[in-house]
Design a protein around this motif. Sequence first.
Motif, mmCIF file in Angstrom:
data_model
loop_
_atom_site.group_PDB
_atom_site.id
_atom_site.type_symbol
_atom_site.label_atom_id
_atom_site.label_comp_id
_atom_site.label_asym_id
_atom_site.label_seq_id
_atom_site.Cartn_x
_atom_site.Cartn_y
_atom_site.Cartn_z
ATOM 1 N N PRO A 1 11.876 15.091 -0.167
ATOM 2 C CA PRO A 1 11.506 13.694 0.154
ATOM 3 C C PRO A 1 10.497 13.537 1.277
ATOM 4 C CG PRO A 1 13.840 13.828 -0.312
ATOM 5 C CD PRO A 1 13.327 15.244 -0.343
ATOM 6 N N LYS A 2 10.543 14.375 2.309
ATOM 7 C CA LYS A 2 9.604 14.220 3.420
ATOM 8 C C LYS A 2 8.182 14.607 3.031
ATOM 9 C CE LYS A 2 10.426 18.797 5.451
ATOM 10 N NZ LYS A 2 10.872 19.532 6.657
ATOM 11 N N GLU A 3 8.018 15.250 1.865
ATOM 12 C CA GLU A 3 6.681 15.624 1.391
ATOM 13 C C GLU A 3 6.169 14.671 0.316
ATOM 14 O OE1 GLU A 3 7.431 20.430 2.080
ATOM 15 O OE2 GLU A 3 7.654 19.545 0.086
ATOM 16 N N ILE A 4 6.843 13.536 0.160
ATOM 17 C CA ILE A 4 6.428 12.503 -0.792
ATOM 18 C C ILE A 4 6.079 11.246 0.002
ATOM 19 C CG2 ILE A 4 7.112 11.104 -2.775
ATOM 20 C CD1 ILE A 4 9.084 13.299 -3.537
ATOM 21 N N LEU A 5 4.848 10.774 -0.141
ATOM 22 C CA LEU A 5 4.369 9.615 0.608
ATOM 23 C C LEU A 5 4.355 8.379 -0.284
ATOM 24 C CD1 LEU A 5 1.376 11.153 2.613
ATOM 25 C CD2 LEU A 5 3.786 10.969 3.271
ATOM 26 N N TRP A 6 4.964 7.336 0.189
ATOM 27 C CA TRP A 6 5.034 6.071 -0.568
ATOM 28 C C TRP A 6 3.863 5.174 -0.159
ATOM 29 C CZ3 TRP A 6 9.229 4.719 -3.876
ATOM 30 C CH2 TRP A 6 9.117 3.436 -4.442
ATOM 31 N N GLY A 7 3.149 4.657 -1.166
ATOM 32 C CA GLY A 7 2.050 3.745 -0.898
ATOM 33 C C GLY A 7 0.726 4.420 -0.628
ATOM 34 N N TYR A 8 0.632 5.701 -0.935
ATOM 35 C CA TYR A 8 -0.615 6.431 -0.746
ATOM 36 C C TYR A 8 -1.140 6.918 -2.089
ATOM 37 C CZ TYR A 8 -0.224 6.636 4.351
ATOM 38 O OH TYR A 8 -0.179 6.323 5.680
ATOM 39 N N GLU A 9 -2.416 7.256 -2.112
ATOM 40 C CA GLU A 9 -3.045 7.850 -3.288
ATOM 41 C C GLU A 9 -3.978 8.968 -2.838
ATOM 42 O OE1 GLU A 9 -5.074 4.629 -5.138
ATOM 43 O OE2 GLU A 9 -6.633 4.505 -3.597
ATOM 44 N N PHE A 10 -4.308 9.865 -3.762
ATOM 45 C CA PHE A 10 -5.171 10.986 -3.419
ATOM 46 C C PHE A 10 -6.616 10.522 -3.265
ATOM 47 C CE2 PHE A 10 -1.692 13.258 -5.635
ATOM 48 C CZ PHE A 10 -1.342 14.124 -4.610
ATOM 49 N N LYS A 11 -7.288 11.113 -2.291
ATOM 50 C CA LYS A 11 -8.717 10.847 -2.139
ATOM 51 C C LYS A 11 -9.508 11.555 -3.231
ATOM 52 C CE LYS A 11 -9.111 9.969 2.840
ATOM 53 N NZ LYS A 11 -9.780 10.378 4.103
ATOM 54 N N PRO A 12 -10.653 10.999 -3.619
ATOM 55 C CA PRO A 12 -11.476 11.674 -4.639
ATOM 56 C C PRO A 12 -11.913 13.052 -4.166
ATOM 57 C CG PRO A 12 -12.189 9.402 -4.313
ATOM 58 C CD PRO A 12 -11.203 9.696 -3.216
ATOM 59 N N VAL A 13 -11.887 13.994 -5.073
ATOM 60 C CA VAL A 13 -12.270 15.360 -4.739
ATOM 61 C C VAL A 13 -13.491 15.816 -5.531
ATOM 62 C CG1 VAL A 13 -10.828 16.478 -6.488
ATOM 63 C CG2 VAL A 13 -11.270 17.664 -4.340
ATOM 64 N N LEU A 14 -13.879 15.040 -6.539
ATOM 65 C CA LEU A 14 -14.994 15.412 -7.416
ATOM 66 C C LEU A 14 -16.210 14.554 -7.099
ATOM 67 C CD1 LEU A 14 -15.565 17.342 -9.821
ATOM 68 C CD2 LEU A 14 -15.096 15.415 -11.331
ATOM 69 N N PHE A 15 -17.348 15.212 -6.887
ATOM 70 C CA PHE A 15 -18.590 14.521 -6.558
ATOM 71 C C PHE A 15 -19.714 15.054 -7.438
ATOM 72 C CE2 PHE A 15 -15.919 14.869 -2.798
ATOM 73 C CZ PHE A 15 -15.807 13.544 -2.395
ATOM 74 N N SER A 16 -20.702 14.208 -7.686
ATOM 75 C CA SER A 16 -21.864 14.608 -8.477
ATOM 76 C C SER A 16 -23.010 14.970 -7.546
ATOM 77 C CB SER A 16 -22.292 13.479 -9.425
ATOM 78 O OG SER A 16 -22.613 12.306 -8.685
ATOM 79 N N THR A 17 -23.872 15.864 -8.017
ATOM 80 C CA THR A 17 -25.025 16.304 -7.235
ATOM 81 C C THR A 17 -26.297 15.814 -7.899
ATOM 82 O OG1 THR A 17 -25.230 18.401 -8.438
ATOM 83 C CG2 THR A 17 -23.739 18.359 -6.542
ATOM 84 N N THR A 18 -27.400 15.929 -7.163
ATOM 85 C CA THR A 18 -28.691 15.489 -7.704
ATOM 86 C C THR A 18 -29.155 16.386 -8.849
ATOM 87 O OG1 THR A 18 -29.793 16.815 -5.996
ATOM 88 C CG2 THR A 18 -29.393 14.474 -5.509
ATOM 89 N N GLY A 19 -28.635 17.593 -8.931
ATOM 90 C CA GLY A 19 -29.035 18.501 -9.999
ATOM 91 C C GLY A 19 -28.280 18.285 -11.292
ATOM 92 N N ALA B 1 14.792 6.819 -10.890
ATOM 93 C CA ALA B 1 14.900 5.360 -10.925
ATOM 94 C C ALA B 1 15.753 4.881 -9.754
ATOM 95 C CB ALA B 1 15.520 4.919 -12.249
ATOM 96 N N GLY B 2 15.341 3.797 -9.161
ATOM 97 C CA GLY B 2 16.051 3.276 -8.001
ATOM 98 C C GLY B 2 15.473 3.752 -6.692
ATOM 99 N N LEU B 3 14.473 4.623 -6.759
ATOM 100 C CA LEU B 3 13.830 5.101 -5.541
ATOM 101 C C LEU B 3 12.948 4.000 -4.976
ATOM 102 C CD1 LEU B 3 13.751 7.830 -3.992
ATOM 103 C CD2 LEU B 3 11.578 8.280 -5.147
ATOM 104 N N THR B 4 13.105 3.723 -3.706
ATOM 105 C CA THR B 4 12.320 2.684 -3.051
ATOM 106 C C THR B 4 11.705 3.238 -1.775
ATOM 107 O OG1 THR B 4 14.192 1.877 -1.745
ATOM 108 C CG2 THR B 4 13.886 0.903 -3.945
ATOM 109 N N ALA B 5 10.823 2.436 -1.187
ATOM 110 C CA ALA B 5 10.184 2.849 0.058
ATOM 111 C C ALA B 5 11.207 2.998 1.173
ATOM 112 C CB ALA B 5 9.114 1.829 0.453
ATOM 113 N N GLU B 6 12.268 2.189 1.121
ATOM 114 C CA GLU B 6 13.253 2.203 2.193
ATOM 115 C C GLU B 6 14.209 3.390 2.098
ATOM 116 O OE1 GLU B 6 12.494 -0.434 0.358
ATOM 117 O OE2 GLU B 6 11.297 -1.468 1.883
ATOM 118 N N ASN B 7 14.568 3.804 0.870
ATOM 119 C CA ASN B 7 15.578 4.863 0.746
ATOM 120 C C ASN B 7 14.999 6.230 0.427
ATOM 121 O OD1 ASN B 7 14.901 4.883 -1.969
ATOM 122 N ND2 ASN B 7 16.747 3.826 -2.649
ATOM 123 N N LEU B 8 13.673 6.354 0.377
ATOM 124 C CA LEU B 8 13.064 7.623 -0.014
ATOM 125 C C LEU B 8 13.471 8.753 0.923
ATOM 126 C CD1 LEU B 8 11.152 9.436 -1.617
ATOM 127 C CD2 LEU B 8 9.252 8.526 -0.264
#
Length: 337
Positions: free
Chosen positions: A281-299, A244-251
Motif C-alpha cells: 500500500p505505501k507504494e501505491i499513490l492515490w490521485g497521481y498519474e505517470f508522467k509522459p516518457v515518450l518524446f518525438s525528435t526532429t528526425g 473494491a472498496g479501496l479509497t483514498a482514506e483507507n489505502l
Amino acid sequence: MIRKTQRRIVSKDGHNNVRIDNVEGMVKLYLHDIWTTVVDMKWRYKLTLFASTFVMTWFIFGVIYYFIGMGNGDFEADLNSTHTPCLMNVQTLTGAFLFSLESQTTIGYGYRFISEECPLAIFTLVAQLVITGLAEIFVTGAFLAKLARPKKRAETIKFSQLAVICQRQGKLCLMVRVANMRKSLLIQCQLTGKLLHSHVTQEGEKTQVHQTSVDFHMDSSGECPFLILPLIFYHVLDEQSPLAGLTAENLHTQEFELLVTLNATMESTAATCQSRTSYVPKEILWGYEFKPVLFSTTGGRYVADFNFFDKVQMSNDAAFLRNNADKLKLEEDYKRE
C-alpha cells in the motif's frame, strides 16, 4: 513512533522472500533432481564445481595409474632389461598425475605414453575418457543452461517503482508501467496480478496468505502483441475487483501485497520469460498519474526517456482531485522528492 515494516512475499526485483525450512530429506530431494540443482547453483559454487571436476578426475585416475604401475613393478630399483612398464617414463605419483591430465585433455602423447603390454592400463584409460567425457558434458551443459536462462532476459524488463490510482476513461483504475530495456522484442506479453492478503473463511479459518486474481489490461485487451515502448497496464477498480472498496482514506491502512507478473516470449529465441515485482500500500499513490516518457525528435524518431519512467504527477481530473483532496495532501511529501 516506530513504523511497522510490512512483510512481503516477493521483493521489488522479483526475488522470492519465502524461506523453506524443516523439510525432511531436503538433500535427498535435491540430489534426485541433480540437473536443476546444478543449474540453480550460484556462480561461485558452479565455478568451484567446474574446477574441482577436472582436478579431482585428473588426480583420481592419476592415483589409479600409479597403483597399476606399482602392481606391475615399474617402480622397483633393479628392473629387468626386458621389463616393459605399463606407463612409459612415469616413475612417481606426479608423473602419473601428469599422464592422467595429458590423456584427459588430449594434449599427449609425447614423453609419457601407455604401453600396449598392459591391458589393465588400457582399460583404465578408456574408462577415464568415457567417464570424464560425460562429466564434462554435464558441467558444460549446466554452464550453458544457466547462461541461457530466460531469467537473465527478465532482468531487462523494468517495472515502475510505484503504482498509481486515478481516473482513466471515466473509470477508477490502478496502473503500473512496464518497459523492455532491450531492442529485441518481447511478443505475446501478458500482465497478470495476484492480490496476497490474509483471509478469514466463513467457517472462521484464517489463512495467512490468500491469493486473488487481479486482471490487468492495456486498452481493450489483456494481452499486447509486442513490448517495444514503455506501456501502462491498468486494473479497473469496480465492484468485481478484489480491491473494491479501496479509497483514498483507507489505502494506507490496508495490509496486502499486489504481485504483478509479466509473461512474454522472446522474439530472438522463442523462449518464454517471466518477470515479477510487487507493490504494498505505501507504494501505491492515490490521485497521481505517470508522467509522459515518450518524446518525438526532429528526425522522425521516438525517444523513450527513462529519466521520467518512475516520475508521477497529480491527476488532471479536477473532480477526482476535489474528491480526494485530503489524500493528495498526505502525498505531498512524495511530491517534494
